[in-house]
Motif scaffolding. Structure first.
Motif, short mmCIF file in Angstrom:
data_model
loop_
_atom_site.label_atom_id
_atom_site.label_comp_id
_atom_site.label_asym_id
_atom_site.label_seq_id
_atom_site.Cartn_x
_atom_site.Cartn_y
_atom_site.Cartn_z
N ARG A 38 19.60 31.47 -11.68
CA ARG A 38 18.92 31.91 -13.04
C ARG A 38 18.91 33.38 -13.13
O ARG A 38 19.29 33.81 -14.47
N ALA A 51 28.15 28.52 -14.74
CA ALA A 51 27.83 27.06 -14.68
C ALA A 51 27.35 26.86 -13.28
O ALA A 51 27.96 27.48 -12.05
N THR A 53 25.51 21.72 -14.54
CA THR A 53 24.74 22.10 -15.96
C THR A 53 25.30 21.81 -17.16
O THR A 53 26.69 21.43 -17.26
N SER A 54 24.62 22.08 -18.25
CA SER A 54 25.34 21.81 -19.59
C SER A 54 26.67 22.65 -20.08
O SER A 54 27.71 22.29 -20.49
N SER A 55 26.80 23.70 -19.32
CA SER A 55 28.05 24.66 -19.48
C SER A 55 29.19 24.34 -18.49
O SER A 55 30.26 25.01 -18.50
N ALA A 80 22.62 21.43 -24.06
CA ALA A 80 21.60 22.23 -23.14
C ALA A 80 20.11 21.49 -23.34
O ALA A 80 19.56 21.24 -22.15
N ALA A 120 20.44 18.63 -20.68
CA ALA A 120 20.42 18.92 -19.35
C ALA A 120 19.14 19.58 -18.94
O ALA A 120 18.80 19.44 -17.59
N ASP A 121 18.32 20.09 -19.92
CA ASP A 121 17.00 20.59 -19.66
C ASP A 121 15.84 19.68 -19.53
O ASP A 121 14.73 20.09 -19.36
N PRO A 124 23.56 15.45 -16.02
CA PRO A 124 22.79 16.48 -16.12
C PRO A 124 22.09 17.17 -15.02
O PRO A 124 21.53 16.25 -14.20
N MET A 172 16.96 21.42 -15.07
CA MET A 172 16.83 23.03 -14.85
C MET A 172 15.24 23.29 -14.83
O MET A 172 14.90 24.07 -14.31
N MET A 188 13.90 23.92 -8.99
CA MET A 188 14.78 24.76 -9.78
C MET A 188 14.39 26.37 -9.91
O MET A 188 14.89 27.36 -10.17
#
Length: 258
Positions: free
Chosen positions: A42, A55, A81-83, A100, A103-104, A161, A164, A169
């Protein structure tokens, strides 16, 4: 052909030489290539200026029991992750990738499958997008099918996903993420290493209990994928070249004798 597939272009990604693996290190112990703690990821995401995009995927994998489509089956998978797909610049053959928000969300409600899994597990059904399946006892919808050339990590059949917004995390002690970064244009690996060294020093001051003596390093994704096989293929290439040279010498001798 082996050299091209395993060393020069082991992955079918755009601008492959700008995709790096970011890892943690323990220099005093001589350890490198370590997985990254989620909270450290992060911080890297928020404070770096050298990566166009970053990512992460959970390094230990995420195998799933697939039920609801006949005989239960086991799929090799990863939480990402979404990226993840956009960093690798790979669009799905059918459907879409994660957003995003998905994924979150903290739960696994969507899945992307590989081309091979689509053919083997779903008989290439074009109506698979939106289909509900059961993964490890929980309902999830298939939202995308990746093209046949996409195979990363190698052998993966399903991607879900990586939540996060969960307590784990925020951990700096549990090192379990494989982190990828795509370098910005005109940024070198040396510049990336220099900035990561500064970021590691800042984290060490802020969190001495977990980040003492820890650093960051980067390596080319294609070299890590090739691994030890890379050296064998290069030796094989030189052996083939030597045999070709012997053949040329023999033909030259025959022509001279003639």
């Amino acid at each position: 052909s082996s050299l091209q597939a395993m060393v020069l272009r082991p992955l079918a990604f755009h601008d492959l030489d700008r995709i790096l693996i970011v890892s943690e290190t323990l220099p005093r112990r001589g350890w490198d290539g370590l997985s990254v703690a989620p909270a450290n990821y992060r911080d890297l995401l928020q404070h770096n200026s050298v990566f166009q995009q970053m990512a992460a995927l959970r390094g230990r994998g995420w195998d799933a029991n697939l039920t609801g489509i006949g005989t239960p089956q086991r799929l090799e998978g990863y939480q990402v992750t979404s990226s993840f797909f956009s960093l690798l610049d790979m669009a799905p053959l059918l459907g879409r990738n994660f957003t995003a928000d998905e994924a979150d969300s903290g739960s696994i409600q969507h899945a992307v499958i590989s081309y091979g899994a689509w053919q083997r597990r779903f008989a290439g059904d074009s109506q698979v997008i939106g289909r509900s399946v059961t993964l490890n006892g929980a309902q999830a919808a298939i939202i995308g099918v990746m093209p046949p050339e996409f195979d990363f990590p190698i052998g993966t059949e399903i991607w879900v996903p990586l939540p996060m917004n969960t307590p784990e995390m925020n951990s700096r002690a549990d090192h379990n993420l494989l982190v990828l970064g795509r370098l910005k244009a005109h940024v070198s690996m040396a510049q990336a290493r220099a900035e990561l060294k500064t970021l590691a020093a800042n984290l060490e001051r802020q969190y001495p209990a977990t980040n003492a003596d820890r650093g960051f390093d980067v390596s080319l994704l294609r070299k890590e994928v090739a691994g030890e096989t890379r050296h064998f293929v290069i030796v094989l290439m030189w052996a083939a070249a030597f045999v070709l040279l012997l053949a040329c010498a023999n033909v030259a001798n025959l022509q001279l004798a003639r």
